[in-house]
Every structure is written in structure tokens, then in C-alpha cells.
Design an enzyme around this catalytic site. Structure first.
Site, mmCIF file in Angstrom:
data_model
loop_
_atom_site.group_PDB
_atom_site.id
_atom_site.type_symbol
_atom_site.label_atom_id
_atom_site.label_comp_id
_atom_site.label_asym_id
_atom_site.label_seq_id
_atom_site.Cartn_x
_atom_site.Cartn_y
_atom_site.Cartn_z
ATOM 1 N N ASP A 241 0.838 -1.189 0.000
ATOM 2 C CA ASP A 241 0.000 0.000 0.000
ATOM 3 C C ASP A 241 0.881 1.249 0.000
ATOM 4 O O ASP A 241 1.715 1.416 0.884
ATOM 5 C CB ASP A 241 -0.890 -0.028 1.254
ATOM 6 N N GLY A 267 -1.675 -4.058 -3.214
ATOM 7 C CA GLY A 267 -1.701 -2.676 -2.796
ATOM 8 C C GLY A 267 -2.861 -2.341 -1.880
ATOM 9 O O GLY A 267 -3.274 -3.160 -1.048
ATOM 10 N N HIS A 268 -3.403 -1.149 -2.064
ATOM 11 C CA HIS A 268 -4.392 -0.572 -1.155
ATOM 12 C C HIS A 268 -5.720 -1.341 -1.183
ATOM 13 O O HIS A 268 -6.277 -1.669 -0.144
ATOM 14 C CB HIS A 268 -4.604 0.888 -1.568
ATOM 15 N N PHE A 269 -6.225 -1.624 -2.375
ATOM 16 C CA PHE A 269 -7.526 -2.278 -2.535
ATOM 17 C C PHE A 269 -7.342 -3.795 -2.611
ATOM 18 O O PHE A 269 -7.544 -4.423 -3.648
ATOM 19 C CB PHE A 269 -8.234 -1.762 -3.789
#
Length: 291
Positions: A241, A267-269
């Protein structure tokens, strides 16, 4: 050949203090099914949980609202966009639904909204699923720190925020840190951008960006809440992330040492490309906690 059950999902609105809150609610087979409140992140909305609801919603009651300024929710003119106000509306939404005990899934903006809710109504929280929802200083990347330091009136500050609200900025939040971008559906960032481009939405996001420092100021209180209440906790975290790096996930273990931690090469999602691995973890967690 028998297929795994796919959830039926209702799409509804609920009025909370003048805000017309849109939400998705799965209709599980059992009336006493455990409840999971899904709190979405930026720049998304409840649609980010569609596939999770499809997979788990026949066994559990999954409820995902859109905050004011996001998705299909409509706020009145003059609404003040701050994290306190998002939490106010979310608290009112939970009260209107009559929820009294549930597991809370906090992702990104869902962490500051959800932890405010937990501080106010600790009796509601039967457990936590934390997915890239930060509550620790070490969970902030340098880029995140620079962003949070932006203040109204500072030259270039609003322009910096608005650059994140462009199609390139929105797509980049999905793709950064992902090993195989081909596993990401473009529908996510395309729908996010559609909502961001609605009248007044970018202004709402600018207000929230300038208010983000209020969350960092509360980290100590949230950590104390975790230490005091020791909720059953499942942590599923995209380790790459760009905003909330891996140390933010590990930091939870200081305050909830019995938490179950899973890091993923993404990553983030994280749900976008790791749903097949994350959904079974959530199901097993809900079965153990049984809110």
C-alpha cells in the site's frame, strides 16, 4: 453439479438527519446470521464490496452504506464534510437499522469513521476486520504524511488534493503495489470517478482531505480503545500500500496481541485481486465471533 450460493442483495435508502443514505444489504438464508458492517474507503463507496457480498451474503448479513459525499448517498446543501460528521451519519444509520451487535470491517476512511463509532458505542462492536485501515503513526508513508500536512490557504495545497481526484489519480490508487494489474477490474476506478465527477463531490473530498489530520490526532485514543476492549480482530492487509504500508498492520499487534494477521502481496484495494483468499478468512472469523 451444485454451485456455491450467491447472495441476494437489497439496495435501499434510509434518511438520517436529512441525509439520504444509500446502502446494500445481503439477505442471508438464516434470520440469525452474524452481521458484518462494511465501511468503505476513499475514493470509493459501497460498490467496492459487491463481490464480497455475493460470496458471503447468503451465510451472513453484510451491510454496506455510502457515506455523505460518496456513491449514491445524497447530503443536503450546506452539509459539513468532516470525519466527525461522517461518523455522526454512520452512527445514526446503525441506530435506524436497529443494529446492536456486529463485526465491523474498516478499510481506509472506514477506520476513522469506524473507530469514532467504536469510541462512542463500544457495546456495538463484537469484532473487527481491518483491511488497510490505519490507526498508527508508523502506518503512514511519507507520501501520506505530506498529504495530511496540507492545510487550507497554503499555496498549492488544494491543487495537490485535486490531482488525486483525477482519472489518473483514482486508477493509480488501485494499481500501485499490485503484482498483476490484469486481475483488477477497471469497473472499480471507473465507477469511483463517475461519483467524484458529480457536482459538489470534489469540494467534499477537499474538505475531508483537509480534515484528515483530525484522525491522526485521535490515534492514541483509538489505540487505548483497542487495549481496553481487546476486540477479536482479523487483519488482512495489502503490504505494498503506497499510503498505509505494512508496519501499520503489524502495529495493531501491540494493542490486540491475539489478532490474526495476514499480509498480501498487493496494494491498497486488497479485495480487488485477493478476494478468493480474504473471503474465507472473514467467513471463518465470523463463525468464531458469532455476533
Amino acid at each position: 453439479m451444485s454451485l456455491p450460493p450467491i447472495a441476494r442483495t437489497a439496495h435501499r435508502h434510509l434518511d438520517v438527519d436529512g441525509v439520504r443514505v444509500f446502502y446494500r444489504e445481503s439477505l442471508p438464508d438464516r434470520p440469525d446470521a452474524p452481521t458484518l458492517l462494511l465501511l468503505h474507503g476513499f475514493p470509493s463507496a459501497s460498490h467496492q464490496f459487491r463481490r464480497l457480498i455475493d460470496v458471503l451474503g447468503s451465510r451472513y448479513r453484510l451491510i454496506a452504506p455510502d457515506y455523505p459525499g460518496f456513491g449514491h448517498t445524497r447530503a443536503p446543501d450546506g452539509f459539513t464534510y468532516s470525519f466527525d460528521r461522517l461518523a455522526d451519519v454512520t452512527e445514526g444509520f446503525v441506530e435506524r437499522l436497529g443494529l446492536t451487535r456486529f463485526v465491523m470491517y474498516v478499510f481506509d476512511f472506514g477506520a476513522p469513521v469506524g473507530f469514532r463509532l467504536a469510541e462512542r458505542r463500544p457495546e456495538w462492536i463484537a469484532g473487527l476486520v481491518v483491511q488497510n485501515g490505519n490507526a498508527y503513526e508508523e502506518g503512514l508513508s511519507q507520501g501520506a504524511r505530506d498529504f495530511i500536512a496540507l492545510r487550507p490557504g497554503t499555496p498549492g495545497a488544494e491543487r495537490t488534493i485535486r490531482e488525486l481526484l483525477t482519472p489518473e489519480g483514482t486508477r493509480g490508487q488501485y494499481e500501485t503495489g499490485v503484482a498483476d494489474p490484469g486481475l483488477l477490474s477497471p469497473d472499480g476506478w471507473t465507477l469511483d470517478q463517475h461519483f467524484l465527477d458529480l457536482p459538489g463531490r470534489k469540494e467534499a473530498q477537499v474538505e475531508l482531505a483537509f480534515d484528515y489530520h483530525s484522525n491522526v490526532a485521535r490515534y492514541g485514543r483509538w489505540q487505548e480503545w483497542l487495549r481496553t476492549h481487546r476486540p477479536p480482530t482479523l487483519i488482512t492487509w495489502g503490504a505494498n500500500d503506497p499510503f498505509f504500508p505494512e508496519p501499520g498492520a503489524r502495529a495493531y499487534l501491540r494493542d490486540v496481541p491475539d489478532a490474526e494477521l495476514h499480509l498480501f502481496d498487493t496494494g491498497h484495494f486488497a479485495l480487488e485481486d485477493h478476494l478468493p483468499r480474504i473471503a474465507p478468512l472473514i467467513a471463518a472469523f465470523l463463525d468464531r465471533v458469532r455476533p
